[in-house]
Motif scaffolding. Structure first.
Motif, short mmCIF file in Angstrom:
data_model
loop_
_atom_site.label_atom_id
_atom_site.label_comp_id
_atom_site.label_asym_id
_atom_site.label_seq_id
_atom_site.Cartn_x
_atom_site.Cartn_y
_atom_site.Cartn_z
N THR A 169 -14.78 45.17 -4.89
CA THR A 169 -12.75 45.66 -5.08
C THR A 169 -12.29 44.29 -5.60
O THR A 169 -11.35 44.48 -6.19
CB THR A 169 -13.30 46.85 -4.50
N TYR A 285 -15.80 53.67 -11.91
CA TYR A 285 -14.81 52.78 -12.28
C TYR A 285 -14.30 51.32 -12.21
O TYR A 285 -15.11 50.68 -11.53
CB TYR A 285 -13.96 53.04 -10.28
N TYR A 290 -19.87 54.31 -9.30
CA TYR A 290 -18.45 55.14 -8.60
C TYR A 290 -20.39 55.92 -7.49
O TYR A 290 -20.75 56.64 -8.09
CB TYR A 290 -17.66 55.92 -8.73
N LYS A 292 -21.88 57.94 -4.86
CA LYS A 292 -21.80 59.25 -4.02
C LYS A 292 -22.07 60.19 -3.56
O LYS A 292 -22.47 60.42 -4.97
CB LYS A 292 -20.16 59.23 -3.33
N LEU A 304 -10.33 57.70 -5.98
CA LEU A 304 -10.75 56.66 -6.52
C LEU A 304 -9.03 55.61 -6.96
O LEU A 304 -8.88 55.59 -7.96
CB LEU A 304 -11.39 56.88 -7.92
N PRO A 305 -10.10 54.51 -6.23
CA PRO A 305 -10.51 53.60 -5.00
C PRO A 305 -10.60 54.53 -3.28
O PRO A 305 -9.30 54.62 -3.62
CB PRO A 305 -10.27 52.21 -4.79
#
Lengths: 306, 345
Positions: A169, A285, A290, A292, A304-305
């Motif tokens: 990121t 994103y 993403y 999870k 997010l983030p």
């Protein structure tokens, strides 16, 4: 001419002498006068023998001595008591200001001057109050004071924290941060620094520091703020109720989305997502998935983030 | 808060709210107002409203048409008409202030008869507050009169003051800034006028007005027989015939007319001397008593009191303004000495 000289000489006679002469002319003794005035003989003798000393030493209060002299002169028929300087000494200072002062009636000019003075004063007070209230209520002022105080601290103190952040990121962020001409607003220094610096890694730090030397400048004007928009994509595999807000509080999406639908959004991070059926949606994103694990049948609330 | 702001543009005032005249003393300026305590009220469709105050209103006394009423709101030294007194004070306070833009809100000291009741004092205080005063202090009239006359009130020596006003006569013995003995009798200038009116009606069968009676009193009245007899020609309405008649009065007749109120004043003074502690009475006997107020100007009143009491009697310098001046001096003492000389009410 001779009368004038005579008058002048008569005026120069001291008061005590005039009183004594008057008493003798009326064929009255000290005892007689004292009896008529209900005074002690010593008082009469003091007045006749040493009036100046009595006045100078304030042997009797002024009000009483003046009264004794008035009564004495009335008894012997001395009319011009007020012409004697010794008597005048006994009169109060307010007596010299003869006559009643009229209440002051203002002229038109004075009235206008007073009015304008008061209006000016009221305007000044209102201005001071207004400025104070504006300064107190303005959110910029509080942020400015807080931001200016912590601006340097944010940069210096958060740098070590950022070193341990996620590499993937951070690269994205650094690309944006490293763009020439990016300006960081002083007022938003705290909030933007929190979001950006969390994601900066060591490499990014170098890039950030190099670019900041060249092009990052801190300005006071809020008009120069540049908000960085980022993209968020949702692909729905099944029905999912969705609500998404960005950092500015703007609602980007709201409603029930069905299978096969795709939602592309752009806004200021971080995004607040509320998904009714999270397993039915793939969230990207900045084009990255993403990952999870969500529980089926449970609503997901996340940012997010992160 | 706003009253305090207005107070910055106001002068501290000492008001001698008398039955006959109202005097106002302003610090550093002296007596700035001396007007009769008379208000003329006009009654119309919209109710009552003030037509004139002070001298202008006094000129209307006894000469008003049906819709105008000239009123004396003070009687026997206390408020007889609360609303009118408030209006009168409001008018006078405004008159002595330069600032016409903002309503004045001064600190006010009002002199009250020492014999007035708590209710009467409260009425005066409320009236002054209603007229725009920021703070109201009350002081006993004899104390103010003694200060104004320049008597040594702070010394450990007895000082006796007799203040003869329009409605009351106050007798007080003062020592060490305090009143040791005081008495108030409801006899004053108004009673003198009334006695003259009654005498003329009784002996000449004519009625005269208050203004005429007052003129007679000022011109020929005496309190003790003298050689120099004065005369005055007056006109009144013959009660029997109902037509105006002219007749001449002399000083001795007025002396006879005034016997009753004068004996009342003498009795009050004698009672005060009887009740005064011996040490203070000795001081008074040695130095004398001081007369203040408009009644002190009654010819030979000092001699009458001196003959009756056997002690020296002195008429104060400018007796009419003693109370107002004394109140002003007391007001100036507020910041320096606190309320020592003030009435605790």
């Amino acid at each position: 001419m001779s009368d004038q000289i005579k008058d002048k000489n008569e005026q120069q006679i001291p008061l005590e002498q005039a009183l004594k002469d008057g008493r003798l002319a009326a064929q009255l003794s000290v005892e007689d006068i004292a009896l008529r005035l209900n005074l002690k003989k010593t008082v009469i003798r003091d007045i006749e023998d040493s009036l100046d000393t009595v006045i100078a030493e304030a042997a009797y209060p002024k009000v009483y001595l003046r009264g004794y002299l008035v009564n004495y002169s009335k008894e012997i028929g001395l009319d011009d008591l007020e012409s004697f300087p010794q008597y005048q000494q006994l009169l109060g200072p307010e007596k010299s200001a003869t006559g009643l002062k009229n209440p002051h009636i203002m002229t038109y000019d004075e009235k206008s001057y007073n009015k304008s003075l008061i209006i000016l004063l009221l305007l000044f007070v209102a201005m001071v109050v207004g400025v104070t209230v504006f300064w107190k209520t303005s959110p910029d002022s509080t942020k400015a004071s807080a931001g200016s105080a912590s601006k340097t601290d944010n940069v210096e103190m958060r740098l070590p924290e950022t070193a341990s952040q996620d590499v993937e990121t951070s690269t994205l962020d650094i690309q944006q941060q490293a763009q020439p001409g990016v300006q960081i607003e002083k007022n938003n220094a705290l909030s933007s620094a929190q979001t950006t610096q969390q994601n900066v890694d060591n490499n990014g730090l170098e890039a950030l520091s190099s670019t900041s030397e060249q092009s990052v400048e801190i300005t006071d004007s809020p008009e120069k703020t540049v908000l960085t928009e980022q993209t968020l994509t949702l692909k729905f595999k099944d029905e999912c109720w969705t609500e998404i807000f960005d950092a500015t509080g703007k609602r980007l999406a709201f409603g029930l989305y069905t299978k096969g639908e795709q939602l592309k959004l752009a806004g200021t991070p971080p995004f607040n997502l509320k998904l009714g059926n999270p397993i039915a949606a793939d969230v990207f994103y900045q084009d990255k998935l993403y990952k999870k694990s969500f529980r089926a049948g449970r609503t997901a609330n996340f940012k997010l983030p992160e | 808060m706003f009253k305090m702001f207005r107070g910055m543009f106001s002068n501290d005032l000492s008001i001698d709210l008398g039955t006959a005249n109202t005097l106002i003393y302003v610090k550093d300026q002296g007596i700035v107002l001396d007007e009769p305590s008379v208000v003329a009220i006009r009654m119309d469709k919209n109710g009552k409203r003030v037509a004139a105050v002070g001298t202008a209103a006094k000129l209307m006394l006894g000469k008003t048409p049906g819709n105008i009423q000239a009123i004396r709101p003070m009687k026997d030294g206390v408020i007889a008409d609360f609303y009118i007194t408030e209006k009168m004070l409001q008018h006078f306070i405004k008159q002595v202030h330069n600032n016409s833009f903002m309503r004045p809100s001064p600190r006010v000291l009002v002199c009250v008869p020492c014999g007035s009741t708590q209710v009467e004092r409260r009425a005066i205080r409320e009236s002054a507050m209603g007229a725009g005063a920021r703070d109201v202090f009350l002081i006993d009239e004899p104390m103010a009169a003694a200060i104004g006359a320049g008597m040594p009130v702070s010394e450990a020596k007895g000082s006796m003051v007799v203040d003869i006003g329009g409605g009351t006569t106050e007798v007080a013995v003062i020592s060490l800034n305090g009143i040791v003995y005081s008495a108030s009798v409801r006899i004053g200038g108004d009673k003198f006028d009334e006695a003259i009116i009654n005498y003329v009606r009784r002996n000449y069968g004519c009625t005269i007005g208050e203004i005429t009676a007052e003129r007679i009193k000022h011109t020929i009245a005496i309190a003790y027989p003298i050689d120099d007899i004065k005369e005055i020609e007056v006109r009144g309405v013959n009660v029997a015939e109902g037509v105006p008649r002219s007749f001449t009065l002399n000083s001795n007749e007025i002396l006879e007319a005034l016997q009753e109120p004068l004996s009342g004043i003498v009795s009050a003074v004698m009672a005060a001397l009887e009740k005064t502690p011996p040490e203070l009475a000795a001081d008074i006997a040695e130095q004398g008593m001081v007369l203040t107020g408009g009644g002190a100007l009654l010819c030979e009143l000092d001699r009458l009191l001196s003959e009756e009491s056997g002690i020296p009697v002195i008429v104060a310098d400018d007796p009419l303004t003693c109370v107002a001046r004394g109140g002003g001096m007391a007001l100036e003492m507020i910041d320096t000495h606190g309320g020592d000389v003030f009435n605790g009410d």
